[in-house]
Design a protein around this motif. Structure first.
Motif, PDB file in Angstrom:
ATOM      1  N   LEU A  40       0.783  -1.235   0.000  1.00 16.26           N
ATOM      2  CA  LEU A  40       0.000   0.000   0.000  1.00 16.26           C
ATOM      3  C   LEU A  40       0.817   1.288   0.000  1.00 16.26           C
ATOM      4  O   LEU A  40       0.363   2.302  -0.508  1.00 16.26           O
ATOM      5  CB  LEU A  40      -0.907   0.035   1.246  1.00 16.26           C
ATOM      6  N   ASP A  41       1.994   1.254   0.599  1.00 19.43           N
ATOM      7  CA  ASP A  41       2.737   2.480   0.871  1.00 19.43           C
ATOM      8  C   ASP A  41       4.205   2.314   0.514  1.00 19.43           C
ATOM      9  O   ASP A  41       4.871   1.401   1.018  1.00 19.43           O
ATOM     10  CB  ASP A  41       2.571   2.806   2.365  1.00 19.43           C
ATOM     11  N   GLU A  42       4.713   3.183  -0.374  1.00 21.56           N
ATOM     12  CA  GLU A  42       6.103   3.073  -0.834  1.00 21.56           C
ATOM     13  C   GLU A  42       7.112   3.136   0.311  1.00 21.56           C
ATOM     14  O   GLU A  42       8.071   2.364   0.342  1.00 21.56           O
ATOM     15  CB  GLU A  42       6.435   4.166  -1.868  1.00 21.56           C
ATOM     16  N   ALA A  43       6.912   4.056   1.258  1.00 20.04           N
ATOM     17  CA  ALA A  43       7.874   4.214   2.364  1.00 20.04           C
ATOM     18  C   ALA A  43       7.903   2.956   3.230  1.00 20.04           C
ATOM     19  O   ALA A  43       8.983   2.445   3.566  1.00 20.04           O
ATOM     20  CB  ALA A  43       7.533   5.439   3.200  1.00 20.04           C
ATOM     21  N   SER A  48      10.434  -2.992   4.108  1.00 15.56           N
ATOM     22  CA  SER A  48       9.999  -4.386   4.207  1.00 15.56           C
ATOM     23  C   SER A  48      10.978  -5.326   3.507  1.00 15.56           C
ATOM     24  O   SER A  48      11.902  -4.892   2.816  1.00 15.56           O
ATOM     25  CB  SER A  48       8.614  -4.553   3.572  1.00 15.56           C
ATOM     26  N   LEU A  49      10.742  -6.597   3.673  1.00 14.93           N
ATOM     27  CA  LEU A  49      11.526  -7.635   3.000  1.00 14.93           C
ATOM     28  C   LEU A  49      11.492  -7.466   1.480  1.00 14.93           C
ATOM     29  O   LEU A  49      12.449  -7.804   0.790  1.00 14.93           O
ATOM     30  CB  LEU A  49      10.976  -9.013   3.391  1.00 14.93           C
ATOM     31  N   LEU A  50      10.410  -6.894   0.946  1.00 12.79           N
ATOM     32  CA  LEU A  50      10.265  -6.718  -0.500  1.00 12.79           C
ATOM     33  C   LEU A  50      11.101  -5.566  -1.036  1.00 12.79           C
ATOM     34  O   LEU A  50      11.360  -5.490  -2.234  1.00 12.79           O
ATOM     35  CB  LEU A  50       8.795  -6.510  -0.863  1.00 12.79           C
ATOM     36  N   VAL A  87       1.697 -23.214  -5.941  1.00  8.30           N
ATOM     37  CA  VAL A  87       1.886 -21.817  -6.334  1.00  8.30           C
ATOM     38  C   VAL A  87       3.152 -21.343  -5.645  1.00  8.30           C
ATOM     39  O   VAL A  87       3.339 -21.593  -4.450  1.00  8.30           O
ATOM     40  CB  VAL A  87       0.709 -20.920  -5.891  1.00  8.30           C
ATOM     41  N   LYS A  88       4.016 -20.659  -6.400  1.00 11.08           N
ATOM     42  CA  LYS A  88       5.232 -20.084  -5.815  1.00 11.08           C
ATOM     43  C   LYS A  88       5.367 -18.642  -6.271  1.00 11.08           C
ATOM     44  O   LYS A  88       5.297 -18.361  -7.462  1.00 11.08           O
ATOM     45  CB  LYS A  88       6.479 -20.873  -6.223  1.00 11.08           C
ATOM     46  N   TRP A  89       5.564 -17.760  -5.299  1.00 15.47           N
ATOM     47  CA  TRP A  89       5.842 -16.362  -5.585  1.00 15.47           C
ATOM     48  C   TRP A  89       7.339 -16.197  -5.444  1.00 15.47           C
ATOM     49  O   TRP A  89       7.893 -16.236  -4.348  1.00 15.47           O
ATOM     50  CB  TRP A  89       5.084 -15.453  -4.622  1.00 15.47           C
ATOM     51  N   LEU A  90       8.030 -16.009  -6.545  1.00 13.86           N
ATOM     52  CA  LEU A  90       9.488 -16.056  -6.573  1.00 13.86           C
ATOM     53  C   LEU A  90      10.159 -14.688  -6.507  1.00 13.86           C
ATOM     54  O   LEU A  90      11.264 -14.571  -5.974  1.00 13.86           O
ATOM     55  CB  LEU A  90       9.950 -16.795  -7.831  1.00 13.86           C
ATOM     56  N   ARG A  91       9.529 -13.686  -7.090  1.00 10.49           N
ATOM     57  CA  ARG A  91      10.071 -12.319  -7.103  1.00 10.49           C
ATOM     58  C   ARG A  91       8.901 -11.346  -7.006  1.00 10.49           C
ATOM     59  O   ARG A  91       7.810 -11.644  -7.488  1.00 10.49           O
ATOM     60  CB  ARG A  91      10.809 -12.035  -8.410  1.00 10.49           C
ATOM     61  N   PRO A  92       9.143 -10.176  -6.455  1.00 11.91           N
ATOM     62  CA  PRO A  92       8.066  -9.191  -6.384  1.00 11.91           C
ATOM     63  C   PRO A  92       7.653  -8.702  -7.775  1.00 11.91           C
ATOM     64  O   PRO A  92       8.483  -8.584  -8.670  1.00 11.91           O
ATOM     65  CB  PRO A  92       8.677  -8.028  -5.591  1.00 11.91           C
TER      66      PRO A  92
END
Length: 152
Positions: A40-43, A48-50, A87-92
């Motif tokens: 939701l928020d860039e800052a 975050s981990l992402l 299902v695998k989420w590998l990269r943002p």
């Protein structure tokens, strides 16, 4: 030409897309379904981990499903799916990412209990513009058979 079970040959691969993901859709999806700060928020996302604003994994699934529908499901004799094996989420997935979808037919078999349908295991890979795989999914999809009485 409408696609039926018989059209899904093991080993067949195809690519579809691209589809560009916007900052606005990432935030809109997250606001309604996954309101974690990194979506939701860039800052907050930077901390975050992402390491920056990124689509929710559930948004990724929705994007992939839309690409699958546009690519071939809406022009097929699809009868749904028997769930999702993996299902695998590998990269943002980031704002502005240009995504492509690749699918590979892993195997296909006629249903023993329902002769009008066949089960096709499909592997999906979603890539960004750099060719990096951002998400994978494997699912058994159900398709109507063109010739239900034919041998498999």
């Amino acid at each position: 030409m409408k696609l039926y079970f018989e059209d899904f040959i093991p080993g067949h691969t195809a690519e579809y897309g691209p589809r560009v993901v916007s900052r606005e859709e990432i935030i809109a999806f997250a606001s309604q379904y996954d309101p974690q700060p990194m979506h939701l928020d860039e800052a907050a996302a930077q901390k975050s981990l992402l390491g920056g604003l990124a689509a929710s994994g559930w948004h990724n699934c929705g994007i992939m499903m839309r690409m699958i529908c546009d690519a071939f499901i809406l022009n097929s004799a699809s009868m749904g799916a028997g769930g999702v094996e993996e299902v695998k989420w590998l990269r943002p997935i980031r704002p502005g990412d240009r995504l492509t979808l690749r699918y590979t037919v892993l195997d296909a078999r006629a249903s023993k209990s329902r002769p009008e349908m066949g089960i096709v295991r499909i592997s999906y890979e979603m890539m960004n513009a750099h060719g990096e795989c951002v998400m994978t999914m494997v699912t058994p999809a159900l398709f109507r058979r063109r010739n239900p009485g034919a041998s498999s």
